[in-house]
Design a protein around this motif. Structure first.
Motif, PDB file in Angstrom:
ATOM      1  N   LEU A  41       0.832  -1.203   0.000  1.00 47.47           N
ATOM      2  CA  LEU A  41       0.000   0.000   0.000  1.00 47.47           C
ATOM      3  C   LEU A  41       0.868   1.255   0.000  1.00 47.47           C
ATOM      4  CD1 LEU A  41      -2.748  -1.177   2.487  1.00 47.47           C
ATOM      5  CD2 LEU A  41      -3.201  -0.314   0.178  1.00 47.47           C
ATOM      6  N   ASP A  42       1.957   1.218   0.749  1.00 47.01           N
ATOM      7  CA  ASP A  42       2.866   2.360   0.787  1.00 47.01           C
ATOM      8  C   ASP A  42       3.490   2.604  -0.586  1.00 47.01           C
ATOM      9  OD1 ASP A  42       4.516   4.405   2.222  1.00 47.01           O
ATOM     10  OD2 ASP A  42       6.137   3.062   1.615  1.00 47.01           O
ATOM     11  N   LEU A  43       3.922   1.512  -1.260  1.00 47.51           N
ATOM     12  CA  LEU A  43       4.511   1.655  -2.595  1.00 47.51           C
ATOM     13  C   LEU A  43       3.488   2.188  -3.586  1.00 47.51           C
ATOM     14  CD1 LEU A  43       6.579  -1.669  -2.790  1.00 47.51           C
ATOM     15  CD2 LEU A  43       7.464   0.638  -2.430  1.00 47.51           C
ATOM     16  N   ALA A  44       2.270   1.670  -3.518  1.00 48.05           N
ATOM     17  CA  ALA A  44       1.219   2.132  -4.422  1.00 48.05           C
ATOM     18  C   ALA A  44       0.953   3.616  -4.227  1.00 48.05           C
ATOM     19  CB  ALA A  44      -0.048   1.316  -4.200  1.00 48.05           C
ATOM     20  N   GLU A  45       0.940   4.060  -2.975  1.00 45.46           N
ATOM     21  CA  GLU A  45       0.673   5.468  -2.694  1.00 45.46           C
ATOM     22  C   GLU A  45       1.813   6.364  -3.184  1.00 45.46           C
ATOM     23  OE1 GLU A  45      -0.184   5.433   1.466  1.00 45.46           O
ATOM     24  OE2 GLU A  45      -2.273   4.809   1.161  1.00 45.46           O
ATOM     25  N   GLN A  46       3.055   5.833  -3.182  1.00 43.78           N
ATOM     26  CA  GLN A  46       4.169   6.605  -3.734  1.00 43.78           C
ATOM     27  C   GLN A  46       3.970   6.847  -5.225  1.00 43.78           C
ATOM     28  OE1 GLN A  46       8.165   5.245  -2.671  1.00 43.78           O
ATOM     29  NE2 GLN A  46       7.348   4.301  -0.810  1.00 43.78           N
ATOM     30  N   VAL A  47       3.426   5.842  -5.925  1.00 42.22           N
ATOM     31  CA  VAL A  47       3.171   6.010  -7.356  1.00 42.22           C
ATOM     32  C   VAL A  47       2.029   6.997  -7.576  1.00 42.22           C
ATOM     33  CG1 VAL A  47       2.577   4.833  -9.506  1.00 42.22           C
ATOM     34  CG2 VAL A  47       4.030   3.682  -7.830  1.00 42.22           C
ATOM     35  N   VAL A  48       0.990   6.881  -6.779  1.00 40.49           N
ATOM     36  CA  VAL A  48      -0.122   7.831  -6.878  1.00 40.49           C
ATOM     37  C   VAL A  48       0.374   9.265  -6.641  1.00 40.49           C
ATOM     38  CG1 VAL A  48      -2.290   8.561  -5.795  1.00 40.49           C
ATOM     39  CG2 VAL A  48      -1.875   6.132  -6.240  1.00 40.49           C
ATOM     40  N   ALA A  49       1.382   9.399  -5.774  1.00 41.53           N
ATOM     41  CA  ALA A  49       1.914  10.728  -5.444  1.00 41.53           C
ATOM     42  C   ALA A  49       2.849  11.279  -6.517  1.00 41.53           C
ATOM     43  CB  ALA A  49       2.642  10.673  -4.104  1.00 41.53           C
ATOM     44  N   GLY A  50       3.164  10.474  -7.548  1.00 42.21           N
ATOM     45  CA  GLY A  50       3.970  11.022  -8.640  1.00 42.21           C
ATOM     46  C   GLY A  50       5.118  10.177  -9.149  1.00 42.21           C
ATOM     47  N   LYS A  51       5.487   9.081  -8.435  1.00 44.13           N
ATOM     48  CA  LYS A  51       6.554   8.223  -8.927  1.00 44.13           C
ATOM     49  C   LYS A  51       6.039   7.398 -10.113  1.00 44.13           C
ATOM     50  CE  LYS A  51       9.392   9.463  -5.644  1.00 44.13           C
ATOM     51  NZ  LYS A  51      10.577  10.312  -5.949  1.00 44.13           N
ATOM     52  N   PRO A  52       6.879   7.118 -11.117  1.00 44.01           N
ATOM     53  CA  PRO A  52       6.401   6.326 -12.262  1.00 44.01           C
ATOM     54  C   PRO A  52       6.097   4.877 -11.896  1.00 44.01           C
ATOM     55  CG  PRO A  52       8.754   6.769 -12.459  1.00 44.01           C
ATOM     56  CD  PRO A  52       8.257   7.607 -11.318  1.00 44.01           C
ATOM     57  N   TYR A  53       6.917   4.316 -10.998  1.00 43.34           N
ATOM     58  CA  TYR A  53       6.658   2.956 -10.524  1.00 43.34           C
ATOM     59  C   TYR A  53       7.465   2.696  -9.259  1.00 43.34           C
ATOM     60  CZ  TYR A  53      11.124   1.606 -12.742  1.00 43.34           C
ATOM     61  OH  TYR A  53      12.443   1.520 -13.102  1.00 43.34           O
ATOM     62  N   ARG A  54       7.042   1.691  -8.521  1.00 40.15           N
ATOM     63  CA  ARG A  54       7.761   1.243  -7.337  1.00 40.15           C
ATOM     64  C   ARG A  54       7.707  -0.278  -7.293  1.00 40.15           C
ATOM     65  NH1 ARG A  54      10.409   4.951  -7.239  1.00 40.15           N
ATOM     66  NH2 ARG A  54      10.727   6.529  -5.624  1.00 40.15           N
ATOM     67  N   VAL A  55       8.800  -0.907  -6.796  1.00 38.07           N
ATOM     68  CA  VAL A  55       8.965  -2.357  -6.869  1.00 38.07           C
ATOM     69  C   VAL A  55       9.097  -2.958  -5.472  1.00 38.07           C
ATOM     70  CG1 VAL A  55      10.351  -4.240  -7.837  1.00 38.07           C
ATOM     71  CG2 VAL A  55      10.122  -2.085  -9.102  1.00 38.07           C
ATOM     72  N   THR A  56       8.434  -4.089  -5.248  1.00 37.94           N
ATOM     73  CA  THR A  56       8.524  -4.797  -3.970  1.00 37.94           C
ATOM     74  C   THR A  56       9.817  -5.602  -3.895  1.00 37.94           C
ATOM     75  OG1 THR A  56       7.528  -6.868  -4.745  1.00 37.94           O
ATOM     76  CG2 THR A  56       6.017  -5.113  -4.035  1.00 37.94           C
ATOM     77  N   GLU A  57      10.060  -6.183  -2.733  1.00 38.58           N
ATOM     78  CA  GLU A  57      11.119  -7.169  -2.592  1.00 38.58           C
ATOM     79  C   GLU A  57      10.612  -8.498  -3.176  1.00 38.58           C
ATOM     80  OE1 GLU A  57      13.880  -6.183  -1.806  1.00 38.58           O
ATOM     81  OE2 GLU A  57      13.549  -4.340  -0.680  1.00 38.58           O
TER      82      GLU A  57
END
Length: 261
Positions: A24-40
């Motif tokens: 959820l934290d990674l998803a919210e970072q993308v919503v906030a403007g990052k192009p993508y975020r990756v899990t472990e």
């Protein structure tokens, strides 16, 4: 967000609450403007969590990979649906070699020695055992450290070098096909047939936390399984409920299982 809290509580029940929070934290970072975020790295169960998280954010899409087709441990990316650039999952392939006379080295030996380097398990993907060596998929941020410091497995000297990820050779699994009948689709009934253990021992194994269904801890011996479910048992591998083939006149249920050896 009420739905966010509800989602976390739902996954906490299966022991995956922390994974849901991280996603959820990674998803919210993308919503906030990052192009993508990756899990472990995580088991395929992580895809279920990722899909549930993505459902909260329709402006995102999900991509995943583990280095080769059929990889068990995967990394998942939350991607802005409008982003058209490349998505780097941060995967690096490494080739580990040792004297082939040491044939008794196992997957557990390799993993144990890797963990001995002080790197968390979620930085490693699949370990593919080969004759006289192994192939590793690792988080790219730790690849150089592994190459420099992974020098021994137990008392056996090893060498590590990068390899092209396209050259990975997935492990060849032997498949045993099992066609049988069971009184019900309870986990203890199906798994005892598939793993060739008594139902009593199977129940004890479930209660000891040794079984998973779809990479989630088994809920109990009476948990019902269905077509497509993957059942794994520590020390005995895994099997897939390939098909439910019907019910006999005596009321027994036919199942077609594939056990991976």
């Amino acid at each position: 967000m009420k739905d966010k809290e509800k989602l976390i509580r739902y996954f906490e029940a299966s022991g995956n609450g922390e994974a849901a929070r991280r996603m959820l934290d990674l998803a919210e970072q993308v919503v906030a403007g990052k192009p993508y975020r990756v899990t472990e790295f995580m088991s395929p169960a992580g895809l279920t969590i990722a899909d549930a998280v993505r459902a909260q954010y329709p402006q995102l899409r999900v991509e995943s990979g583990g280095g080769y087709e059929g990889a068990e441990r995967l990394r998942v990316a939350f991607v802005d649906a409008a982003y058209q650039g490349p998505v780097d999952l941060g995967l690096t392939a490494l080739k580990v070699s040792w004297d082939p006379r040491f044939r008794l080295l196992t997957h557990r030996d390799v993993l144990g020695s890797l963990m001995g380097l002080g790197i968390e398990r979620d930085h490693f993907g699949d370990i593919i055992m080969r004759s006289g060596g192994a192939q590793l998929i690792v988080d790219s941020t730790v690849a150089d450290y592994v190459v420099s410091n992974f020098t021994k497995i137990a008392m056996v000297s090893v060498s590590v070098e990068p390899m092209d990820i396209s050259e990975l050779q997935p492990k060849e699994e032997k498949i045993k096909e099992i066609r049988t009948t069971v009184a019900s689709l309870r986990l203890d009934a199906v798994a005892s047939s598939g793993f060739s253990v008594s139902r009593t021992k199977l129940v004890s194994a479930v209660n000891a936390g040794l079984l998973q269904v779809n990479w989630q801890p088994a809920k109990g011996p009476s948990q019902e399984v269905k077509e497509g479910d993957v059942i794994s048992m520590r020390g005995r591998g895994r099997m897939k409920v390939e098909a439910i083939t019907g019910t006999s006149r005596k009321g027994r249920i036919g199942v077609y299982l594939k056990r991976f050896m």
